[in-house]
Design an enzyme around this catalytic site. Structure first.
Site: not given
Ligand code: GLY
Ligand code: MN
Ligand code: MN
Length: 434
Positions: A36, A405, A347, A268, A358, A240, A403, A351
């Site tokens: 619940d 970003e 990848h 992000d 996304h 992920h 990475r 995006h």
């Molecule tokens: N954190 C999701 C991405 O970088 O697309």
């Molecule tokens: Mn990301």
């Molecule tokens: Mn991203």
């Protein structure tokens, strides 16, 4: 977001729909976490974009030109008993007074009232396939009307995907939206800096996650925009990875991909830094390649460039770098053509970013990559991932996932990096961690 902004959006949508049509949008359902216990409720982005209404069990209806009101909001009735437990509801009065609906009815009456609103309209704008139960109910209402159409009543003959026009609207951000996104990115950048300062060999990955969340929440972002990734060593190669359970080791890198959601807008950001505060030679060499690729891609974010230009720049620069380090062998042009980089960069470079991480919006229009326009926000996030056991790759590169970003706004004259406050220059990161 101010009331005026929601009014402007609804007016814009209704202008595009035209008279004789109705748009229908259900709110997100409440979802159970276990037994619940409910997940913290988050309104559906499309629904919120048009209404600003945060409650579940609601349906928004837009009927341009309708005499008795163009914007009808079905929502829960006030209920003193329930409100003792779960807080105040807007009710029908609040829907009109606070959320500026032209009219509002109890959600439990929708079966009786919605078919009447659909009467005499030709087109129904609705997004099928998201809420299966609601799809069925809507088709039921329309069929019931069609059964009566022999009596000469005009009934909806056409279902049109609402997400198509709505998502085109959401793709171009207003100055108010941009200012929220700038704030969200600033909070996330602070969180990344905090995690860098807190990082030490022997700590758990989740301890850095806690630092991130602390910074998000302290600045009013009550949730992350997606599950934070804190992957050290080999975990940095798992795209992920969200377990965040491992102990961080001296000599490893840690990759953090985390962003705050502020007032329904996502950020992000990814940064990759050394657990002990100093990049090794090999780590630094690979890092420089990713950074060069990311900068080359960001350079391509300008009005008039197309969606794939940043990706193409990143791929080219990454491939050149991998050849220079001896990780790929051959001619750059051939390697790019044969997609040999994909073994290490699997990848895409980014995006759309907005209310959803996304975010919505088409990447192609009539088969061609979409041209970038002022007000669009996208991420730029190339990476290199070399898991242990990678064939033909020297051991010194193994278990390295990098990475970088950023969140980038397309402006009239080029771009603005919204996440600029998160350091990515290796010297700057080392200085911050020292
Ligand atoms: N954190 C999701 C991405 O970088 O697309
Ligand atoms: Mn990301
Ligand atoms: Mn991203």
């Amino acid at each position: 977001m101010q009331t005026q902004e929601f009014i402007r959006r609804r007016r814009h949508l209704m202008q595009m729909m035209g008279e004789g049509s109705v748009a229908i949008l259900p709110a997100s359902p409440v979802r159970m976490r276990n037994r619940d216990v409910e997940y913290h409720y988050r309104q559906d982005s499309d629904f919120y974009y048009l209404t600003g209404f945060p409650e579940p069990e609601a349906v928004a209806v837009f009927a341009p030109g309708r005499k008795n009101g163009e914007y009808i909001l079905f929502c829960r009735e006030r209920n003193p008993e329930a409100e003792i437990w779960n807080g105040k509801r807007a009710g029908q009065e609040g829907a009109v007074e606070i959320y500026r609906a032209d009219d509002s009815f109890p959600i439990d009456d929708i079966d009786d009232i919605l078919p009447g609103i659909l009467e005499g309209t030709e087109k129904v704008y609705y997004t099928m396939g998201i809420h299966a139960d609601f799809d069925k109910r809507l088709i039921g209402w329309v069929n019931r009307l069609r059964d009566q159409s022999r009596a000469g009543m005009v009934t909806p003959g056409e279902f049109i995907a609402l997400d198509h026009i709505l998502h085109d609207m959401r793709l171009i951000k207003s100055s108010r939206e941009i200012s929220v996104m700038r704030k969200a990115a600033k909070i996330s950048a602070r969180a990344h800096r905090r995690a860098m300062r807190a990082c030490r060999p022997g700590k758990k990955e989740y301890e850095l996650e806690a630092e991130l969340l602390h910074e998000f929440m302290t600045h009013g972002a009550r949730s992350s925009a997606y599950a934070s990734i804190v992957g050290s060593g080999a975990n940095g190669c798992v795209l992920h990875y969200i377990d965040n359970l491992a102990t961080m080791k001296d000599g490893d890198l840690v990759l953090i991909d985390a962003g705050a959601e502020l007032d329904y807008y996502a950020s992000d950001i990814t940064r990759t830094f050394p657990v002990n505060g100093r990049y090794s030679r090999a780590q630094r060499a690979l890092y420089e390649v990713v950074l060069a690729a990311q900068l080359a891609a960001i350079e391509q974010v300008q009005p008039g460039k197309h969606w794939n230009d940043p990706h193409e720049a990143a791929v080219r620069t990454l491939t050149e770098g991998l050849v220079e380090l001896g990780i790929l062998k051959g001619r750059v042009t051939t390697l790019v053509k044969n997609e040999k980089y994909k073994k290490f960069f699997m990848h895409r470079t980014g995006h759309w970013l907005g209310m959803d991480v996304h975010d919505v919006g088409d990447y192609k229009v009539e088969g061609e990559w979409r041209l970038l326009e002022p007000g669009m926000v996208l991420t730029v996030e190339p990476g290199i991932y070399i898991p242990a056991g990678s064939k033909g790759v020297a051991k010194k590169w193994w278990d390295t996932g990098i990475r970088i970003e950023d969140d980038v706004l397309v402006t009239k004259s080029g771009h603005e990096v919204l996440s600029i406050d998160a350091p990515k220059d290796p010297e700057e990161i080392e200085a911050l961690m020292a």
